[in-house]
Design a protein around this motif. Structure first.
Motif, PDB file in Angstrom:
ATOM      1  N   ALA A 215       0.838  -1.205   0.000  1.00 49.85           N
ATOM      2  CA  ALA A 215       0.000   0.000   0.000  1.00 49.85           C
ATOM      3  C   ALA A 215       0.869   1.249   0.000  1.00 49.85           C
ATOM      4  O   ALA A 215       0.575   2.225  -0.675  1.00 49.85           O
ATOM      5  N   LEU A 218       6.554   2.530   3.210  1.00 47.83           N
ATOM      6  CA  LEU A 218       7.008   1.989   4.482  1.00 47.83           C
ATOM      7  C   LEU A 218       6.746   0.482   4.483  1.00 47.83           C
ATOM      8  O   LEU A 218       7.564  -0.310   4.954  1.00 47.83           O
ATOM      9  N   MET A 222       9.438  -2.427   5.126  1.00 40.34           N
ATOM     10  CA  MET A 222       9.227  -3.440   6.166  1.00 40.34           C
ATOM     11  C   MET A 222       9.258  -4.844   5.573  1.00 40.34           C
ATOM     12  O   MET A 222       9.773  -5.780   6.182  1.00 40.34           O
ATOM     13  N   ARG A 226      11.760  -7.827   6.544  1.00 39.28           N
ATOM     14  CA  ARG A 226      11.279  -9.156   6.943  1.00 39.28           C
ATOM     15  C   ARG A 226      11.815 -10.249   6.041  1.00 39.28           C
ATOM     16  O   ARG A 226      11.713 -11.421   6.366  1.00 39.28           O
TER      17      ARG A 226
ATOM     18  N   TYR B 104      -2.648 -10.650   8.717  1.00 42.85           N
ATOM     19  CA  TYR B 104      -1.505 -10.263   7.891  1.00 42.85           C
ATOM     20  C   TYR B 104      -0.297  -9.950   8.776  1.00 42.85           C
ATOM     21  O   TYR B 104       0.833 -10.341   8.474  1.00 42.85           O
ATOM     22  N   ARG B 109       7.096 -13.924   7.646  1.00 42.47           N
ATOM     23  CA  ARG B 109       8.417 -13.793   8.264  1.00 42.47           C
ATOM     24  C   ARG B 109       8.439 -12.566   9.155  1.00 42.47           C
ATOM     25  O   ARG B 109       8.055 -11.484   8.734  1.00 42.47           O
ATOM     26  N   THR B 123       3.314 -16.582   4.871  1.00 48.00           N
ATOM     27  CA  THR B 123       2.626 -15.304   4.743  1.00 48.00           C
ATOM     28  C   THR B 123       1.169 -15.552   4.359  1.00 48.00           C
ATOM     29  O   THR B 123       0.872 -16.453   3.591  1.00 48.00           O
ATOM     30  N   ASN B 125      -1.602 -13.961   2.364  1.00 50.58           N
ATOM     31  CA  ASN B 125      -2.045 -12.901   1.456  1.00 50.58           C
ATOM     32  C   ASN B 125      -2.570 -13.511   0.154  1.00 50.58           C
ATOM     33  O   ASN B 125      -2.688 -14.725   0.032  1.00 50.58           O
ATOM     34  N   ARG B 206      -3.972  -7.723  -0.660  1.00 51.11           N
ATOM     35  CA  ARG B 206      -3.397  -7.378  -1.952  1.00 51.11           C
ATOM     36  C   ARG B 206      -3.909  -8.283  -3.063  1.00 51.11           C
ATOM     37  O   ARG B 206      -3.147  -8.838  -3.855  1.00 51.11           O
ATOM     38  N   TYR B 467      -2.963   1.652   9.031  1.00 48.68           N
ATOM     39  CA  TYR B 467      -2.514   0.527   8.215  1.00 48.68           C
ATOM     40  C   TYR B 467      -1.673   1.027   7.052  1.00 48.68           C
ATOM     41  O   TYR B 467      -0.594   0.516   6.780  1.00 48.68           O
ATOM     42  N   GLU B 468      -2.165   2.059   6.366  1.00 44.69           N
ATOM     43  CA  GLU B 468      -1.460   2.564   5.187  1.00 44.69           C
ATOM     44  C   GLU B 468      -0.093   3.126   5.552  1.00 44.69           C
ATOM     45  O   GLU B 468       0.859   2.982   4.809  1.00 44.69           O
ATOM     46  N   GLY B 470       1.675   2.188   8.016  1.00 48.18           N
ATOM     47  CA  GLY B 470       2.521   1.145   8.577  1.00 48.18           C
ATOM     48  C   GLY B 470       2.726   1.242  10.080  1.00 48.18           C
ATOM     49  O   GLY B 470       3.522   0.516  10.636  1.00 48.18           O
ATOM     50  N   PHE B 472       1.350  -0.008  12.635  1.00 55.47           N
ATOM     51  CA  PHE B 472       0.370  -1.005  13.041  1.00 55.47           C
ATOM     52  C   PHE B 472      -0.009  -0.893  14.512  1.00 55.47           C
ATOM     53  O   PHE B 472      -1.152  -1.085  14.875  1.00 55.47           O
TER      54      PHE B 472
END
Lengths: 345, 507
Positions: A215, A218, A222, A226, B104, B109, B123, B125, B206, B467-468, B470, B472
Motif C-alpha cells: 500500500a 514503508l 518493512m 522481513r 496479515y 516472516r 505469509t 495474502n 493485496r 494501516y497505510e 505502517g 500497526f
C-alpha cells in the motif's frame, strides 16, 4: 547534545513555542532559515489537504503549529497525494473550493494542481529562503527525498545490485513496490521522461513478473526487512527511520547511478486561496525549527538554506541523481495510463 | 389492511420517493460510465476472475464450516450451549478487514507469531489469504441460517430412518441436509454478497478484486472508469440478488427436533475441529491488538474518532428507521409496495465503494452537500436501509391486524391507531433495525473515506490510515473499540428481533 534533546522534546510535545533563549541563539548562528518567533501569528480558518504517507511526523509539525497559534482553526483532510491533487482539480471544475493549502508528499501532484492554474503565486522573499534549484514561483518544496533501493542484507550483498535501475527488469530478484503511491508514480514519470515510453513499459512488465505490491513505501521497506522480498523501491527516509527504531534491522540502502532510480524529489506545498493566511502558513513550514525537525526526526532533506541534512544518508555529493525538472513530473496522466495498460495499477 | 378500492395506501407515495432515492446512485453511475470509460480489457478479466474466485471459495469455505457448526449448535447436547453458540457467532462482531489486518501482521516472516513463538510462519495474502479471512468472518451467516432451518425440522423422519437401520451420519446426510438446503443457500448468498462488497480485506491481502480496483481508479480520479467497473460489479450483485429471490423453500411443519448425546470422544473431536476457527477468527486478533497495546500504548489516538463513528452511525440509524416505516408498511399493504421495498434492497447490494463513487459525483454537482456529514449519512442510509426495513416489516407483519381494526371500530383515526397501537408494538423491531444499521455504519470503510467531511476521522478511517502508514501498533485501540462496539450492537440486535432464533429451544 542540548540541541538534540531539544528536538526530541519538540518531537514529543510538539511545542515550538517553548524554546529556551540560549538555544534559539545557537540555532540562529546557522543562518539562512527564519525562526518561528519572527513570524506573524496565524488566525482564522484554514483547510489543508495533506497527502498521506508520512504517518505521524507531519502531524507532529501541524500539531506544533496549532499549539503555537490558538486562533488558527486548521482543518486537515488526509488522502493519497494523487487522489487529493485530482480532487482539487475536480472540485475546481465543479466550481467548489474546499482546500486553502495543499501539502503533497510529491512534486508531481503539486505540478498537477499548479498546471491546472489553481496555485497562487508565492512572494519572492518566501521562495528566496530555499536552496538554489528549488525555487519555484507557484509552490514551495518543503523537504527533499531520494529514490533508493532498500535491500535485505541477509539475502543480498551490495555488489549483487546493479547500478542501473533499468537492469532490474531482467533480474530474478523478488521486488517490493507500491505502484499506487505518488512517489513511485513520479519515479515512473521520471523514467518515462528519461528513457521514453516504450522502455518504461518494458521495464514495468519486466519488474512486475517478480513484484509484490504494497500500500505504501514503508510497507515496502518493512517487507524487505522481513525478507518477504529481496529489494524494493522506496524513498530514502523509510529505511533510515526503520533503522533508527531498530538498529539491527536487516536492511540497507543502495543507489543507482544517474537514472530515475536515484531521482531527487520533493514534498511541496502550494496556496489555493487568496490572502496572507495560506502564505504565512507555508512560511511556518520553512522555518528553521520545522526544517530541523523534519531532518532529524523524519530523515528528510531540508531544502531551506543553512539547515543540516539528516544523519545516515551518504553525502549528497556521492549520489548522482538524473537531471529532471521537478515540475515536469506533473505529467502524471500518461504515466497512470501506462501503468494501467501494463496492469500494475 | 382495509383499503378503499382505487385509492393508494397512505404509505405509498412516501415509499415510492424513498425507493426512487435508493436508485439514484445507479443512475449516476450509468451517466458517469457513459462518459469515456473503456468497457473491458485484459486486466478487467483478471479482476473479474479474482472477484468470482474469491466469492466462490468463500462460499464453499463458509458452507464447509458453517453447516457442521449449525448441526452441532442445533442438535448436540453440550454443556453451556448458549455460550458455544455466541462464541461461534462472534466473528460477526468483527469487521473482516480487522481480521485481515491482524492475520496479515501475525503471519509471515518476522510476523507476530514468529516473534512470540520463534516459529517461521507462511505469509497470509493473495487469493488464499483473502479467502481464509472472508471465510472466517462470514461462516456465521451460513451457520445461523442453517441452524434456523434445522430447528424448524421434525425429528420423526430421522427417527424413522434410524429405525430402518441407517447410521446417524448417513441419516444426517440423506435425511436432514436435503431439507435445509434453502437455509444453507440463504446463508451462502449472504456470504456471496458480503465477499463481493468488501473492500478492506482484498486491499489488505493485496488481491485485485473489483472493489480494490475501483478504489485505485477513484484515487486517480478516473471517476468514469470507476463507474464502469462499479456497474460491472453491480451486474454480478444483481445476479446474486436474483438467485436469492429464486431460493424460497417450502415450509415444513415444525415438530420436536433432534437431540444428539455425544460421547466424550465426540466432544473432544468437536472441540478440536472448532478450536482452529475460533483461535484464528477471535483469539488471534485480540491477542495481536493486546500485544500492540502493551508495546506501543495508546499514542496517537483521539477519543473524537470514537465519537465521530458513533455520532454518524447513530444519525444513520435514526434516519434509516424513520424512512423504513413507510416502506415497510407499503410492503405489507400491497404488491406495488412490495416492489418498492425490493427497490430499496438494491442499495444493500451496492458496495460502499460504489455508493461512495456515485455520491462524490452528486456532491460535486451540489456543492452544498459536498464533504458534509449529511452526504455521508445519506450514503449509510441508502446502503443499510433494507436492514431497517426488514426488521420493521417482520415485526409489523407479526402484528395482529384485529387490534388496529378494534381501535378503528372504537373511533380512532388511522393516525391515532398507528400512533397508539402499531407504533408501540413495532418498537422492538425498530430498535433491532436501528441497531443493525448502527452496527454496519460503524464499521463501513470505503464510503466513509471518500465522503467524510474534512477532518472527520472515524475508528474505521483511522484504522485504515494507520494501516497505510505502517504504524500497526496504533491500530490497537481503535480496533478493540470497534470490536467492542460491534459486539454491543450485535447483542442489542439479538436481544430484539432475533430472540426467537437465538433462543436455545428444546428445553
Amino acid at each position: 547534545m542540548q540541541r538534540r534533546a531539544f528536538l526530541h522534546n519538540l518531537a514529543a510535545v510538539g511545542a515550538i513555542s517553548c524554546l529556551p533563549i540560549s538555544i534559539q541563539r545557537s540555532l540562529a548562528a546557522e543562518a539562512g532559515a527564519v525562526s518561528v518567533d519572527e513570524l506573524p501569528k496565524l488566525e482564522g480558518d484554514l483547510t489543508l489537504y495533506l497527502g498521506r504517507g508520512e504517518g505521524g511526523l507531519y502531524e507532529n509539525v501541524l500539531e506544533a503549529i496549532r499549539k503555537r497559534n490558538p486562533n488558527l482553526n486548521l482543518q486537515i483532510r488526509r488522502g493519497a497525494t494523487a487522489a487529493l491533487a485530482n480532487s482539487i482539480v475536480a472540485e475546481a471544475k465543479a466550481g467548489v473550493r474546499r482546500a486553502d493549502v495543499f501539502w503533497a508528499v510529491d512534486s508531481g501532484a503539486v505540478g498537477l494542481v499548479s498546471d491546472a492554474g489553481l496555485a497562487r503565486p508565492l512572494p519572492a522573499d518566501l521562495t528566496g529562503q530555499l536552496k538554489p534549484g528549488f525555487r519555484y514561483p507557484q509552490w514551495a518544496p518543503v523537504s527533499g527525498r531520494i529514490r533508493t533501493l532498500p535491500y535485505n542484507t541477509e539475502r543480498l550483498t551490495p555488489d549483487q545490485i546493479p547500478d542501473s535501475v533499468m537492469a532490474l527488469a531482467d533480474s530474478e530478484f523478488a521486488i517490493g513496490w507500491a505502484p499506487a503511491y505518488a512517489s513511485f508514480q513520479s519515479f515512473v514519470t521520471a523514467m518515462r521522461l528519461l528513457q521514453g515510453e516504450k522502455a518504461t513499459e518494458e521495464w514495468l512488465r519486466g519488474v512486475s513478473r517478480n513484484a509484490t505490491s504494497y500500500a505504501g513505501e514503508l510497507g515496502v521497506v518493512m517487507a524487505v526487512e522481513r525478507g518477504e522480498v529481496d529489494l524494493g523501491f522506496a524513498n530514502h527516509y523509510y529505511t533510515l527511520r526503520l533503522k533508527n527504531g531498530k538498529p539491527d534491522a536487516k536492511v540497507d540502502l543502495a543507489f543507482t547511478n544517474n537514472d530515475a532510480g536515484c531521482l531527487v524529489n520533493a514534498s511541496g506545498i502550494l496556496a489555493l486561496s487568496e490572502g496572507d493566511l495560506p502564505i504565512n502558513f507555508i512560511r511556518y513550514l520553512l522555518t528553521r525549527e520545522v526544517q530541523s525537525y523534519l531532518a532529524t526526526e523524519a530523515y528528510e532533506i531540508p531544502l531551506v538554506n543553512g539547515v543540516k541534512p539528516p544523519q545516515g544518508l551518504p553525502p549528497l555529493s556521492t549520489i548522482s541523481p538524473p537531471k529532471v525538472d521537478l515540475t515536469q513530473l506533473a505529467d502524471l496522466r500518461p504515466t497512470l495510463n501506462l501503468m494501467r495498460r501494463v496492469g500494475v495499477l | 389492511m382495509n383499503l378503499r378500492p382505487g385509492r393508494w395506501p397512505a404509505s405509498y407515495p412516501l415509499a415510492l420517493v424513498i425507493a426512487l432515492l435508493a436508485f439514484v446512485p445507479v443512475g449516476v453511475l450509468v451517466g458517469l460510465a457513459s462518459d469515456s470509460a473503456q468497457l473491458f480489457d485484459a486486466h478487467n478479466l483478471k479482476v473479474l476472475t479474482n472477484t468470482l474466485l474469491l466469492m466462490l471459495f468463500t462460499v464453499l469455505g463458509s458452507v464447509a464450516i458453517g453447516v457442521p457448526l449449525a448441526l452441532i449448535t442445533a442438535y448436540v447436547q453440550l454443556p453451556w450451549r448458549k455460550f458455544w453458540l455466541i462464541l461461534l457467532a462472534a466473528p460477526l462482531a468483527i469487521p473482516s478487514y480487522i481480521g485481515a489486518f491482524t492475520l496479515y501482521a501475525a503471519f509471515g516472516r518476522g510476523g507476530e507469531i514468529q516473534q512470540w513463538l520463534g516459529l517461521p510462519m507462511p505469509t497470509v495474502n493473495g487469493l488464499a489469504g483473502a479467502t481464509l479471512v472472508m471465510t472466517l468472518y462470514s461462516y456465521p451467516f451460513v451457520m445461523l441460517t442453517t441452524r434456523a432451518s434445522l430447528l424448524s425440522l421434525d425429528a420423526s423422519l430421522v427417527n424413522a430412518a434410524r429405525t430402518l437401520g441407517m447410521t446417524i451420519g448417513a441419516s444426517l446426510w440423506r435425511v436432514v441436509l436435503p431439507r435445509v438446503v434453502t437455509g444453507i443457500a440463504a446463508g451462502a448468498l449472504l456470504v456471496a454478497l458480503y465477499s463481493l462488497s468488501d473492500f478492506g480485506t482484498p486491499a489488505i491481502m493485496r488481491l485485485d478484486t473489483f472493489t480494490r480496483v475501483i478504489f485505485v481508479e477513484y484515487n486517480a480520479f478516473g471517476l468514469s472508469q470507476a463507474a464502469m467497473l462499479s456497474l460491472q460489479l453491480l451486474v454480478i450483485v444483481g445476479l446474486v440478488l436474483f438467485l436469492e429471490s429464486r431460493v424460497r423453500g417450502s415450509k415444513e411443519k415444525p415438530g420436536r427436533h433432534l437431540t444428539l448425546w455425544p460421547s466424550r470422544g465426540h466432544k473432544l473431536m468437536m472441540a478440536l475441529s472448532i478450536a482452529p476457527v475460533t483461535l484464528l477468527a477471535i483469539v488471534l486478533p485480540l491477542l495481536v491488538f493486546g500485544t500492540w497495546l502493551l508495546r506501543e500504548g495508546t499514542g496517537g489516538f483521539d477519543a473524537t474518532y470514537a465519537w465521530n463513528s458513533a455520532h454518524a452511525s447513530f444519525l444513520a440509524a435514526l434516519v434509516a428507521v424513520v424512512l423504513a416505516i413507510p416502506v415497510a408498511h407499503a410492503a405489507i399493504a400491497g404488491r406495488a409496495g412490495r416492489f418498492m421495498e425490493r427497490l430499496t434492497y438494491f442499495g444493500f447490494g451496492v458496495p460502499g465503494i460504489v455508493m461512495g463513487t456515485a455520491l462524490v459525483y452528486v456532491g460535486l454537482q451540489l456543492p452544498l452537500l459536498y464533504q458534509t456529514l449529511a452526504l455521508l449519512v445519506l450514503a449509510y442510509v441508502l446502503r443499510f436501509l433494507p436492514l431497517a426495513v426488514g426488521s420493521v416489516r417482520s415485526t409489523a407483519e407479526g402484528l395482529d391486524p384485529s387490534l388496529v381494526k378494534a381501535a378503528r371500530l372504537l373511533g380512532a383515526s388511522p393516525r391515532e391507531a398507528f400512533q397508539r397501537i402499531t407504533l408501540p408494538l413495532t418498537l422492538r423491531g425498530m430498535v433491532a433495525g436501528a441497531a443493525l444499521v448502527f452496527l454496519e455504519a460503524m464499521r463501513e470503510l470505503p464510503a466513509t473515506l471518500m465522503l467524510g467531511p474534512t477532518g472527520f476521522e472515524t475508528l474505521a478511517t483511522y484504522l485504515w490510515r494507520v494501516y497505510e502508514a505502517g504504524y500497526f501498533g496504533r491500530a490497537a485501540i481503535p480496533g478493540l473499540l470497534l470490536v467492542l462496539m460491534s459486539a454491543l450492537g450485535l447483542a442489542l440486535m439479538l436481544s430484539g428481533e432475533r430472540r426467537a432464533e437465538f433462543d436455545v429451544t428444546g428445553k
